[in-house]
Design an enzyme around this catalytic site. Structure first.
Site, PDB file in Angstrom:
ATOM      1  CG  ASP A   1     101.745  10.769  31.970  1.00  0.00           C
ATOM      2  OD1 ASP A   1     100.548  10.809  31.607  1.00  0.00           O
ATOM      3  OD2 ASP A   1     102.127  11.096  33.104  1.00  0.00           O
TER       4      ASP A   1
ATOM      5  CB  CYS B   1     107.089  13.951  34.349  1.00  0.00           C
ATOM      6  SG  CYS B   1     107.744  12.344  33.835  1.00  0.00           S
TER       7      CYS B   1
ATOM      8  NE  ARG C   1      99.112  12.615  33.328  1.00  0.00           N
ATOM      9  CZ  ARG C   1      99.671  13.118  34.433  1.00  0.00           C
ATOM     10  NH1 ARG C   1      98.974  13.869  35.255  1.00  0.00           N
ATOM     11  NH2 ARG C   1     100.930  12.870  34.701  1.00  0.00           N
TER      12      ARG C   1
ATOM     13  CG  HIS D   1     104.688  14.936  30.899  1.00  0.00           C
ATOM     14  ND1 HIS D   1     103.840  14.813  31.980  1.00  0.00           N
ATOM     15  CD2 HIS D   1     105.380  13.764  30.839  1.00  0.00           C
ATOM     16  CE1 HIS D   1     104.000  13.620  32.536  1.00  0.00           C
ATOM     17  NE2 HIS D   1     104.927  12.966  31.870  1.00  0.00           N
TER      18      HIS D   1
ATOM     19  CB  CYS E   1     106.785  10.905  29.325  1.00  0.00           C
ATOM     20  SG  CYS E   1     106.493   9.982  30.864  1.00  0.00           S
TER      21      CYS E   1
HETATM   22 ZN    ZN Z   1     106.142  11.452  32.520  1.00  0.00          ZN
END
Ligand code: ZN
Length: 244
Positions: free
Chosen positions: A45, A102, A47, A99, A43
């Protein structure tokens, strides 16, 4: 945390100098080749940074990221990245990494309207709908986590049935696809146990993974808190994998 761009360049210069001090010639050797063993499909993302999580250095993991780690059969971006990784770089492992927490999965679960991303997240809603019975039997607070894992299982299948992988395996190339989930809350990776390398039927592997997800989040191996019969999702996907 830095909030101005000059700091980023300063940090970069510091990092490059530190690496060169610790390992003289590191960058000049990187220029000559990249020979990663791994491809990470994760992803976007912020993080979930592939290298930091796995302790891999520059040159060791080939990365493709998008919102909610989706591999769509007609996505030329993802397919090109997979082809490059498999045919040119000869990676040995492809990990699809979802994750927990998400936002894309959460939005898809809720049917939230974001904008153009709704069309992208529709693919996760398809996963949601395919596993509707299972998800309804999961307590509401865990449903997004269960969908995160189901999405990984589905995307592993999507990679496995891609023309790139079908061709690679037909040539006898040794590439294994894995499905993992990352915990933003604890920093840990989990192997969801869906591993595809053409040595055993994908359908069996997929069904076993879905069964484990069901058991994990419902505590019910048969998966039907409401006890209403067949798992529509597994049946539907079995048809998908058979077509491959
Ligand atoms: Zn995500």
């Amino acid at each position: 945390m830095s909030d101005n761009l000059p700091d980023l360049f300063a940090h970069n210069r510091h990092w490059a100098a530190q690496v060169e001090r610790d390992r003289p010639g590191f960058f000049t050797s990187l220029v000559k080749q990249q020979t990663p063993k791994y491809m990470w499909i994760g992803c976007s993302d912020s993080r979930v940074p592939a290298n930091q999580i796995t302790g891999l250095e520059p040159g060791e993991v080939f990365v493709h990221r998008n919102v909610a780690n989706i591999v769509v059969h007609s996505d030329l971006n993802a397919l090109s990245a997979i082809q490059f990784a498999v045919e040119r770089l000869k990676v040995q492992h492809i990990m699809v990494v979802g994750h927990y927490g998400c936002s894309g999965v959460q939005a898809a679960l809720e049917g939230a309207r974001i904008g153009i991303a709704d069309n992208w997240l529709r693919h996760i809603q398809d996963v949601r709908d395919r596993h509707r019975v299972l998800l309804e039997s999961v307590p509401a607070e865990s449903r997004a986590n269960a969908l995160c894992e189901l999405n990984v299982a589905e995307q592993v299948v999507n990679v496995a049935v891609s023309t790139v992988m079908v061709d690679a395996w037909s040539r006898g190339q040794d590439v294994t696809i894995h499905g993992w989930a990352f915990g933003v809350h604890d920093g840990l990776l989990q192997d969801l146990g869906i591993t595809a390398n053409n040595t055993k039927p994908l359908e069996t592997t997929y069904k076993a993974c879905v069964q484990r997800i069901r058991y994990k989040w419902t505590g019910n191996g048969n998966g039907h808190a409401n006890g209403n019969g067949n798992d529509h999702g597994a049946q539907q996907n079995a048809e998908v994998t058979k077509e491959a």
